[in-house]
Structures are given as structure tokens and as C-alpha cells.
Enzyme design. Structure first.
Site, PDB file in Angstrom:
ATOM      1  CB  CYS A 111      -0.940   0.006   1.201  1.00 49.79           C
ATOM      2  SG  CYS A 111      -2.167  -1.304   1.122  1.00 49.79           S
ATOM      3  CG  HIS A 281      -2.654   3.934   2.725  1.00 50.91           C
ATOM      4  ND1 HIS A 281      -3.346   3.702   1.549  1.00 50.91           N
ATOM      5  CD2 HIS A 281      -2.640   2.743   3.398  1.00 50.91           C
ATOM      6  CE1 HIS A 281      -3.717   2.439   1.520  1.00 50.91           C
ATOM      7  NE2 HIS A 281      -3.315   1.838   2.633  1.00 50.91           N
ATOM      8  CG  ASN A 311      -6.532   0.177   1.988  1.00 54.95           C
ATOM      9  OD1 ASN A 311      -5.918   0.539   0.983  1.00 54.95           O
ATOM     10  ND2 ASN A 311      -5.935  -0.341   3.040  1.00 54.95           N
TER      11      ASN A 311
HETATM   12  N1  COA Z   1     -18.369  -6.289  11.238  1.00 62.11           N
HETATM   13  C1  COA Z   1     -18.759  -6.538  12.495  1.00 62.11           C
HETATM   14  N2  COA Z   1     -17.930  -6.939  13.456  1.00 62.11           N
HETATM   15  C2  COA Z   1     -16.642  -7.112  13.130  1.00 62.11           C
HETATM   16  C3  COA Z   1     -16.164  -6.877  11.817  1.00 62.11           C
HETATM   17  C4  COA Z   1     -17.084  -6.469  10.876  1.00 62.11           C
HETATM   18  N3  COA Z   1     -16.728  -6.186   9.583  1.00 62.11           N
HETATM   19  N4  COA Z   1     -14.835  -7.123  11.812  1.00 62.11           N
HETATM   20  C5  COA Z   1     -14.488  -7.505  13.043  1.00 62.11           C
HETATM   21  N5  COA Z   1     -15.589  -7.491  13.832  1.00 62.11           N
HETATM   22  C6  COA Z   1     -15.676  -7.820  15.253  1.00 62.11           C
HETATM   23  C7  COA Z   1     -14.589  -8.770  15.714  1.00 62.11           C
HETATM   24  O1  COA Z   1     -14.968 -10.094  15.462  1.00 62.11           O
HETATM   25  C8  COA Z   1     -14.543  -8.447  17.190  1.00 62.11           C
HETATM   26  O2  COA Z   1     -15.590  -9.090  17.815  1.00 62.11           O
HETATM   27  P1  COA Z   1     -15.419  -9.667  19.336  1.00 62.11           P
HETATM   28  O3  COA Z   1     -15.104  -8.467  20.177  1.00 62.11           O
HETATM   29  O4  COA Z   1     -16.727 -10.294  19.597  1.00 62.11           O
HETATM   30  O5  COA Z   1     -14.252 -10.619  19.235  1.00 62.11           O
HETATM   31  C9  COA Z   1     -14.828  -6.937  17.239  1.00 62.11           C
HETATM   32  O6  COA Z   1     -15.451  -6.619  15.991  1.00 62.11           O
HETATM   33  C10 COA Z   1     -13.598  -6.091  17.420  1.00 62.11           C
HETATM   34  O7  COA Z   1     -12.618  -6.533  16.509  1.00 62.11           O
HETATM   35  P2  COA Z   1     -11.214  -5.835  16.395  1.00 62.11           P
HETATM   36  O8  COA Z   1     -10.397  -6.538  15.359  1.00 62.11           O
HETATM   37  O9  COA Z   1     -10.621  -5.682  17.746  1.00 62.11           O
HETATM   38  O10 COA Z   1     -11.666  -4.390  15.870  1.00 62.11           O
HETATM   39  P3  COA Z   1     -10.805  -3.091  15.667  1.00 62.11           P
HETATM   40  O11 COA Z   1     -11.393  -1.987  16.415  1.00 62.11           O
HETATM   41  O12 COA Z   1      -9.324  -3.364  15.843  1.00 62.11           O
HETATM   42  O13 COA Z   1     -11.037  -2.793  14.119  1.00 62.11           O
HETATM   43  C11 COA Z   1      -9.957  -2.986  12.010  1.00 62.11           C
HETATM   44  C12 COA Z   1     -10.635  -3.725  13.153  1.00 62.11           C
HETATM   45  C13 COA Z   1      -9.510  -4.003  10.976  1.00 62.11           C
HETATM   46  C14 COA Z   1     -10.961  -2.043  11.376  1.00 62.11           C
HETATM   47  C15 COA Z   1      -8.739  -2.171  12.547  1.00 62.11           C
HETATM   48  O14 COA Z   1      -7.947  -2.984  13.372  1.00 62.11           O
HETATM   49  C16 COA Z   1      -7.894  -1.604  11.445  1.00 62.11           C
HETATM   50  O15 COA Z   1      -8.321  -0.774  10.664  1.00 62.11           O
HETATM   51  N6  COA Z   1      -6.618  -2.021  11.347  1.00 62.11           N
HETATM   52  C17 COA Z   1      -5.750  -1.567  10.287  1.00 62.11           C
HETATM   53  C18 COA Z   1      -6.067  -2.325   9.031  1.00 62.11           C
HETATM   54  C19 COA Z   1      -5.448  -1.713   7.813  1.00 62.11           C
HETATM   55  O16 COA Z   1      -5.369  -0.525   7.676  1.00 62.11           O
HETATM   56  N7  COA Z   1      -5.002  -2.567   6.874  1.00 62.11           N
HETATM   57  C20 COA Z   1      -4.456  -2.160   5.632  1.00 62.11           C
HETATM   58  C21 COA Z   1      -3.091  -1.598   5.784  1.00 62.11           C
HETATM   59  S1  COA Z   1      -2.423  -1.095   4.263  1.00 62.11           S
END
Ligand code: COA
Length: 354
Positions: A111, A281, A311
Site C-alpha cells: 500500500c 493512505h 482502501n
Molecule cells: N463487522 C462486524 N464486526 C466485526 C467486523 C465487521 N466487519 N470485523 C471484526 N468485527 C468484530 C470482531 O470479530 C470483534 O468481535 P469480538 O469483540 O466479539 O471478538 C470486534 O469486531 C472487534 O474486533 P477488532 O479486530 O478488535 O476491531 P478493531 O477496532 O481493531 O477494528 C480494524 C478492526 C480491521 C478495522 C482495525 O484494526 C484496522 O483498521 N486495522 C488496520 C487495518 C489496515 O489498515 N489494513 C491495511 C493496511 S495497508
């Protein structure tokens, strides 16, 4: 001498998929996605591919720069989702565009590819006497490699392309500084394996596991055609999909965005506060606001298109840059910071004067 941005363009697939549509595919909701990521919709390539999207973005950028495709000396495409392994995505776009005088190649820095490609194009324009005009294009079809059963990743990504024309200039306009950095991804926080569809018909000990005679005998025993038996013997049938540890990526991103912007500004001899606009980004609205807070800059100074695009990997900064120019958010003489991060782990920033 500098490398000035003289043209910009972007392209999105025609199909727009909003969060409600996505919640019919995986167990998610508009509320969850919007609150955790800021994304409301993304575009998915059904009739398009990286070549059509990339070519469209390049053609738009050439039009703004008032240049013909034949005037381009260098074409760098940044992508992780090329239409082909051979030839390069850049070669496919070059041919479609008619950029018949351009040297072209692909660059994969995940990315963060946009800032790596801009840095590379800038360096070549400064050092190769025969290169005066470059096209830098990011073209991605992330929808091909995300796991559509994994709600934690598939909701984040979208498809699209962005492009800029960089021209060698004699004034102080253009790229002022570039900062690039890599860190080993020891925990595999972001990865998509390349799984080739064929296994070579040899094993390490020299034994040939599937001879033609064996395959033919199997075909007869199983009652399938020889062609099908050959495909079964040599094709893995496994598809490569994105695997991500979201929280780790989040931490990496919020750490490196401020660091890379500060480093590039330092090299350019300006302060971060002097940046009129930051093009980050477009991975997660919360990552962007967290970085803005750490830098002590107002969120309004960070240009965002994530709500509409999701993204789009290495295309995202170029798409957002094109959008900022198109919306009149960048005026001549203003200072702009571009910053990216991604798998690898890669990170980088570019400071330019518009
Ligand atoms: N819809 C509903 N619930 C979801 C979900 C979705 N699309 N995705 C995950 N969940 C749930 C999980 O299962 C978890 O449930 P639980 O608490 O019962 O276990 C809960 O939401 C929290 O999950 P978590 O992974 O801790 O959420 P988060 O606040 O960290 O958000 C991301 C997840 C992926 C949005 C976040 O971590 C993020 O943006 N990370 C960076 C990713 C990125 O930028 N990648 C590309 C880089 S180039």
C-alpha cells in the site's frame, strides 16, 4: 531541478458497493464499518481490470498535463494485483495508452507503493538525461485477493486507480524530499501469498511423482478425461488471499505516519505545521485522525476520500491526490505531504510544492 506534478487523474469501477450491500455477504453492518473505519462504500471491478482502470487514470492525467502519451519517457506502475505476472502491469498500460516511448516497469511496495514510485520516478528524472516526463500510476483490484468470507478484512478494501504526471522542472516546484523505510514483518501481520496454480512435476529427491503413464492410468481408473486428470495432478487450485492482524497494522500505521512525515519535512527543510495539506493512505479514518492528533495538526488538513473508496492499496494516495487537485484543494505554491504504509512492512512520505 525538481519534478513537478503537472497532471493528475483517477478511475473507479462502475459498481459501487455500500456497507448495506456488503452486510448481505458477510456478518457485518453499516454501523460497525462506518464507526470503526469511516468507510461507507467502495467500488468493485466486475467489468474492469487493473489495465482498464490504470489506463483511464493515466489518460486523464495526460489530458490535465496537456501531453500526448508519446511524450512520456517513463511509466511506473505500482500494484499488488496486476492483471498478469508477465508482462508487467506497466507494460499492459503502456500498450493500451500508446505510450510507445516510455521505459516502464512495476514496483510493489504494497500500500506504500505510491510514495515509493514517486520517489523512484523523481530520482530517475533527476539522474537520467533522456527522461523528462514520467507517469506514476497505482492500479489495484484488491477485490481479487481479499477473503470474501473474512469480515475483518473484506470490508476494508476497494478497487481503483490513480495517476500523476511528473515533469522535470527548473524551478522550486515539485518533489522536495522523500523518506522511505522498511521494517521486517516478523509476525506476518499483513500477507497475501503468491500461490501459483501449477506445481512443477518433480520432487526434491528427483523422483517424478506423476508421470504421464501414471496420470493416464489414473484417468482410466477414475473414468475422467486425460485433460482433466492432468489438471488435477498439476494444479493446486488454491487461491491467494489477504491475511491481516488488524490491530498490529493499526499500531504500525499510527506510529509511522507521524514519523515519516516528520522525516520528509525535516529533509525538505520545512516543519510539519507548514504543510498546507496532507494526503494520507486511505486505510482507516481512525488511523488518519490518530496520526493528525499525534502531529498536532487539524484533521481538516488531511484529505480524505476513504468514505467513498475504502482502501485501494497503492492507488489510494494517488487517487486522493488527484481528487484534491480536482476539488481545488491544492493551490500553486502550497506544500503537500503524501504519506503511505503497508505490508512488508513499508512506509514512506513525500513532500512536494504544488
Ligand atoms: N463487522 C462486524 N464486526 C466485526 C467486523 C465487521 N466487519 N470485523 C471484526 N468485527 C468484530 C470482531 O470479530 C470483534 O468481535 P469480538 O469483540 O466479539 O471478538 C470486534 O469486531 C472487534 O474486533 P477488532 O479486530 O478488535 O476491531 P478493531 O477496532 O481493531 O477494528 C480494524 C478492526 C480491521 C478495522 C482495525 O484494526 C484496522 O483498521 N486495522 C488496520 C487495518 C489496515 O489498515 N489494513 C491495511 C493496511 S495497508
Amino acid at each position: 531541478m525538481g519534478s513537478a506534478v503537472t497532471g493528475w487523474g483517477s478511475a473507479l469501477p462502475s459498481l459501487r458497493v455500500d456497507n448495506n450491500a456488503l452486510s448481505q455477504v458477510v456478518d457485518t453492518s453499516h454501523e460497525w464499518i462506518a464507526k470503526r473505519t469511516g468507510i461507507h462504500s467502495r467500488h468493485i471491478a466486475v467489468d474492469e481490470d487493473a489495465t482498464t482502470l490504470g489506463t483511464q487514470a493515466c489518460a486523464q492525467a495526460l489530458e490535465v498535463a496537456e501531453l500526448g502519451a508519446g511524450q512520456i519517457d517513463l511509466l511506473i506502475c505500482t500494484t499488488s494485483t496486476a492483471d498478469a505476472l508477465l508482462p508487467s502491469q506497466a507494460a499492459l498500460i503502456r500498450a493500451r495508452l500508446g505510450a510507445s516511448n516510455a521505459v516502464c516497469f512495476d514496483l510493489n511496495a504494497a500500500c506504500a507503493g505510491c510514495v515509493y514510485a514517486l520517489s523512484t520516478a523523481h530520482s530517475l528524472l533527476q539522474t537520467m538525461p533522456n527522461m523528462k516526463r514520467a507517469l506514476v500510476v497505482g492500479a489495484e483490484c484488491m477485490s481479487r485477493i481479499v477473503d470474501w468470507t473474512d469480515r475483518a478484512t473484506c470490508v476494508l478494501f476497494g478497487d481503483g486507480a490513480g495517476a500523476v504526471v511528473l515533469e522535470r522542472s527548473d524551478n522550486d516546484r515539485g518533489v522536495l524530499a522523500c523518506a522511505l523505510r522498511n521494517e521486517d514483518d516478523v509476525d506476518d501481520v499483513l500477507r497475501c501469498d503468491q500461490i501459483y496454480s501449477c506445481d512443477p512435476p518433480f520432487s526434491a529427491d528427483g523422483v517424478i511423482p506423476c508421470t504421464q503413464e501414471q496420470i493416464a492410468a489414473n484417468a482410466e481408473a477414475e473414468g475422467v478425461g486425460l485433460e482433466q486428470a492432468l489438471a488435477n495432478a498439476h494444479c493446486t487450485g488454491k487461491a491467494p488471499l489477504v491475511r491481516m492482524k488488524g490491530r498490529d497494522v493499526f499500531k504500525f500505521a499510527t506510529r509511522v505516519i507521524p514519523q515519516m512525515l516528520q522525516e520528509a519535512c525535516h529533509q525538505a527543510g520545512v516543519s510539519v505545521e507548514e504543510l498546507d495539506l496532507v494526503i494520507p493512505h486511505q486505510a482507516n479514518e481512525r488511523i488518519i485522525s490518530n496520526a493528525a492528533k499525534k502531529l498536532g495538526l487539524p484533521l481538516e488538513r488531511f484529505h480524505r476520500i476513504i468514505q467513498e473508496t475504502g482502501n485501494t492499496s497503492s492507488a489510494s494516495v494517488l487517487m486522493a491526490l488527484a481528487h484534491a487537485y480536482q476539488q481545488g484543494c491544492i493551490q500553486p505554491g502550497q506544500l503537500v505531504g503524501l504519506v503511505g504504509f503497508g505490508a512488508g512492512l513499508t512506509a514512506g512520505a513525500v513532500v512536494l510544492r504544488a
